[in-house]
Design a protein around this motif. Structure first.
Motif, PDB file in Angstrom:
ATOM      1  N   VAL A  85      -2.424   0.022  10.400  1.00 33.98           N
ATOM      2  CA  VAL A  85      -2.639   1.381  10.886  1.00 33.98           C
ATOM      3  C   VAL A  85      -1.530   2.247  10.308  1.00 33.98           C
ATOM      4  CG1 VAL A  85      -2.687   2.845  12.949  1.00 33.98           C
ATOM      5  CG2 VAL A  85      -3.699   0.564  13.019  1.00 33.98           C
ATOM      6  N   GLY A  86      -1.902   3.395   9.759  1.00 31.83           N
ATOM      7  CA  GLY A  86      -0.917   4.339   9.238  1.00 31.83           C
ATOM      8  C   GLY A  86      -0.586   5.384  10.288  1.00 31.83           C
ATOM      9  N   VAL A  87       0.697   5.783  10.350  1.00 34.57           N
ATOM     10  CA  VAL A  87       1.153   6.780  11.312  1.00 34.57           C
ATOM     11  C   VAL A  87       2.055   7.757  10.569  1.00 34.57           C
ATOM     12  CG1 VAL A  87       2.402   7.170  13.473  1.00 34.57           C
ATOM     13  CG2 VAL A  87       1.092   5.064  13.163  1.00 34.57           C
ATOM     14  N   ARG A  88       1.838   9.061  10.787  1.00 28.91           N
ATOM     15  CA  ARG A  88       2.674  10.063  10.120  1.00 28.91           C
ATOM     16  C   ARG A  88       2.880  11.271  11.025  1.00 28.91           C
ATOM     17  NH1 ARG A  88      -1.428  12.667   5.574  1.00 28.91           N
ATOM     18  NH2 ARG A  88      -2.737  13.817   7.057  1.00 28.91           N
ATOM     19  N   ASP A  89       3.800  12.132  10.621  1.00 26.17           N
ATOM     20  CA  ASP A  89       4.101  13.381  11.305  1.00 26.17           C
ATOM     21  C   ASP A  89       3.167  14.452  10.745  1.00 26.17           C
ATOM     22  OD1 ASP A  89       5.163  15.778  12.254  1.00 26.17           O
ATOM     23  OD2 ASP A  89       7.223  15.274  11.737  1.00 26.17           O
ATOM     24  N   SER A  90       2.417  15.110  11.594  1.00 25.20           N
ATOM     25  CA  SER A  90       1.447  16.101  11.121  1.00 25.20           C
ATOM     26  C   SER A  90       2.103  17.324  10.483  1.00 25.20           C
ATOM     27  CB  SER A  90       0.533  16.551  12.263  1.00 25.20           C
ATOM     28  OG  SER A  90       1.276  17.255  13.234  1.00 25.20           O
ATOM     29  N   LYS A  91       3.376  17.550  10.759  1.00 27.47           N
ATOM     30  CA  LYS A  91       4.066  18.696  10.152  1.00 27.47           C
ATOM     31  C   LYS A  91       4.481  18.402   8.713  1.00 27.47           C
ATOM     32  CE  LYS A  91       7.337  18.968  13.255  1.00 27.47           C
ATOM     33  NZ  LYS A  91       7.054  17.765  14.013  1.00 27.47           N
ATOM     34  N   ASP A  92       4.441  17.143   8.311  1.00 30.96           N
ATOM     35  CA  ASP A  92       4.891  16.745   6.973  1.00 30.96           C
ATOM     36  C   ASP A  92       3.895  15.743   6.386  1.00 30.96           C
ATOM     37  OD1 ASP A  92       6.357  16.341   4.685  1.00 30.96           O
ATOM     38  OD2 ASP A  92       7.940  15.179   5.645  1.00 30.96           O
ATOM     39  N   VAL A  93       2.677  16.220   6.122  1.00 32.39           N
ATOM     40  CA  VAL A  93       1.607  15.320   5.686  1.00 32.39           C
ATOM     41  C   VAL A  93       1.880  14.689   4.325  1.00 32.39           C
ATOM     42  CG1 VAL A  93      -0.142  16.433   7.112  1.00 32.39           C
ATOM     43  CG2 VAL A  93       0.195  17.191   4.744  1.00 32.39           C
ATOM     44  N   ALA A  94       2.717  15.296   3.518  1.00 31.24           N
ATOM     45  CA  ALA A  94       3.063  14.716   2.220  1.00 31.24           C
ATOM     46  C   ALA A  94       4.287  13.808   2.328  1.00 31.24           C
ATOM     47  CB  ALA A  94       3.328  15.822   1.206  1.00 31.24           C
ATOM     48  N   GLY A  95       4.886  13.784   3.497  1.00 32.90           N
ATOM     49  CA  GLY A  95       6.080  12.972   3.709  1.00 32.90           C
ATOM     50  C   GLY A  95       5.741  11.508   3.944  1.00 32.90           C
ATOM     51  N   PRO A  96       6.719  10.753   4.376  1.00 31.80           N
ATOM     52  CA  PRO A  96       6.525   9.317   4.568  1.00 31.80           C
ATOM     53  C   PRO A  96       5.593   9.013   5.734  1.00 31.80           C
ATOM     54  CG  PRO A  96       8.657   9.975   5.417  1.00 31.80           C
ATOM     55  CD  PRO A  96       8.072  11.178   4.735  1.00 31.80           C
ATOM     56  N   MET A 109       0.855  -1.176   0.000  1.00 34.44           N
ATOM     57  CA  MET A 109       0.000   0.000   0.000  1.00 34.44           C
ATOM     58  C   MET A 109       0.894   1.229   0.000  1.00 34.44           C
ATOM     59  SD  MET A 109      -2.784   1.249   2.767  1.00 34.44           S
ATOM     60  CE  MET A 109      -4.117   0.456   1.933  1.00 34.44           C
ATOM     61  N   SER A 110       0.837   2.005  -1.045  1.00 36.79           N
ATOM     62  CA  SER A 110       1.691   3.183  -1.110  1.00 36.79           C
ATOM     63  C   SER A 110       0.915   4.492  -1.141  1.00 36.79           C
ATOM     64  CB  SER A 110       2.603   3.098  -2.331  1.00 36.79           C
ATOM     65  OG  SER A 110       1.824   3.000  -3.500  1.00 36.79           O
ATOM     66  N   ASP A 111      -0.334   4.503  -1.592  1.00 36.85           N
ATOM     67  CA  ASP A 111      -1.115   5.731  -1.655  1.00 36.85           C
ATOM     68  C   ASP A 111      -2.024   5.822  -0.435  1.00 36.85           C
ATOM     69  OD1 ASP A 111      -2.395   8.049  -2.339  1.00 36.85           O
ATOM     70  OD2 ASP A 111      -3.642   7.121  -3.880  1.00 36.85           O
ATOM     71  N   LEU A 112      -1.647   6.684   0.494  1.00 41.56           N
ATOM     72  CA  LEU A 112      -2.427   6.872   1.714  1.00 41.56           C
ATOM     73  C   LEU A 112      -3.180   8.198   1.699  1.00 41.56           C
ATOM     74  CD1 LEU A 112       0.311   5.683   4.246  1.00 41.56           C
ATOM     75  CD2 LEU A 112      -1.507   4.319   3.194  1.00 41.56           C
ATOM     76  N   SER A 113      -3.209   8.863   0.555  1.00 42.29           N
ATOM     77  CA  SER A 113      -3.785  10.215   0.473  1.00 42.29           C
ATOM     78  C   SER A 113      -5.288  10.254   0.717  1.00 42.29           C
ATOM     79  CB  SER A 113      -3.465  10.842  -0.884  1.00 42.29           C
ATOM     80  OG  SER A 113      -4.033  10.069  -1.931  1.00 42.29           O
ATOM     81  N   GLY A 114      -6.002   9.178   0.449  1.00 46.91           N
ATOM     82  CA  GLY A 114      -7.447   9.189   0.620  1.00 46.91           C
ATOM     83  C   GLY A 114      -7.905   8.810   2.013  1.00 46.91           C
ATOM     84  N   LEU A 115      -6.976   8.591   2.920  1.00 45.54           N
ATOM     85  CA  LEU A 115      -7.344   8.175   4.273  1.00 45.54           C
ATOM     86  C   LEU A 115      -7.738   9.362   5.132  1.00 45.54           C
ATOM     87  CD1 LEU A 115      -4.476   5.636   4.968  1.00 45.54           C
ATOM     88  CD2 LEU A 115      -6.810   5.159   4.238  1.00 45.54           C
ATOM     89  N   THR A 116      -8.507   9.095   6.169  1.00 39.06           N
ATOM     90  CA  THR A 116      -8.851  10.108   7.154  1.00 39.06           C
ATOM     91  C   THR A 116      -7.850   9.996   8.295  1.00 39.06           C
ATOM     92  OG1 THR A 116     -11.186   9.985   6.586  1.00 39.06           O
ATOM     93  CG2 THR A 116     -10.630  10.938   8.732  1.00 39.06           C
ATOM     94  N   TRP A 117      -7.074  11.050   8.485  1.00 39.73           N
ATOM     95  CA  TRP A 117      -6.043  11.078   9.516  1.00 39.73           C
ATOM     96  C   TRP A 117      -6.566  11.843  10.720  1.00 39.73           C
ATOM     97  CZ3 TRP A 117      -1.446   8.508   8.867  1.00 39.73           C
ATOM     98  CH2 TRP A 117      -1.161   8.060   7.587  1.00 39.73           C
ATOM     99  N   ARG A 118      -6.205  11.401  11.920  1.00 42.55           N
ATOM    100  CA  ARG A 118      -6.597  12.118  13.138  1.00 42.55           C
ATOM    101  C   ARG A 118      -5.372  12.303  14.019  1.00 42.55           C
ATOM    102  NH1 ARG A 118      -7.230   8.310  17.244  1.00 42.55           N
ATOM    103  NH2 ARG A 118      -7.375   6.195  16.453  1.00 42.55           N
ATOM    104  N   LYS A 119      -5.328  13.427  14.700  1.00 40.35           N
ATOM    105  CA  LYS A 119      -4.202  13.725  15.577  1.00 40.35           C
ATOM    106  C   LYS A 119      -4.330  12.952  16.882  1.00 40.35           C
ATOM    107  CE  LYS A 119      -2.967  18.239  13.889  1.00 40.35           C
ATOM    108  NZ  LYS A 119      -2.726  19.633  14.207  1.00 40.35           N
TER     109      LYS A 119
END
Length: 65
Positions: free
Chosen positions: A32-43, A1-11
């Motif tokens: 479960v996907g986890v990311r840094d909110s300061k870099d939403v386009a990042g990994p 799974m590489s495209d996570l852009s359509g997901l609903t992210w919550r802080k």
């Protein structure tokens, strides 16, 4: 799974107001996907749902990992 852009992210509920936040996306089949909110386009990191639950439970109980 590489495209996570359509997901609903919550802080995270204990996010700081200074932008030091982690965002989590659920609703994926077994992960479960986890990311840094300061870099939403990042990994983003992808964890198995079971492993993520175990991680969160460990943090909540203050047990060593």
């Amino acid at each position: 799974m590489s495209d996570l852009s359509g997901l609903t992210w919550r802080k995270a509920s204990h996010s700081s107001d200074q932008g030091n936040c982690v965002e989590v996306a659920g609703g994926l089949a077994g992960v479960v996907g986890v990311r840094d909110s300061k870099d939403v386009a990042g990994p983003a990191l992808i964890f198995g749902a079971y492993q993520w639950r175990a991680f969160v439970q460990t943090l909540k109980s203050n047990r060593p990992a």
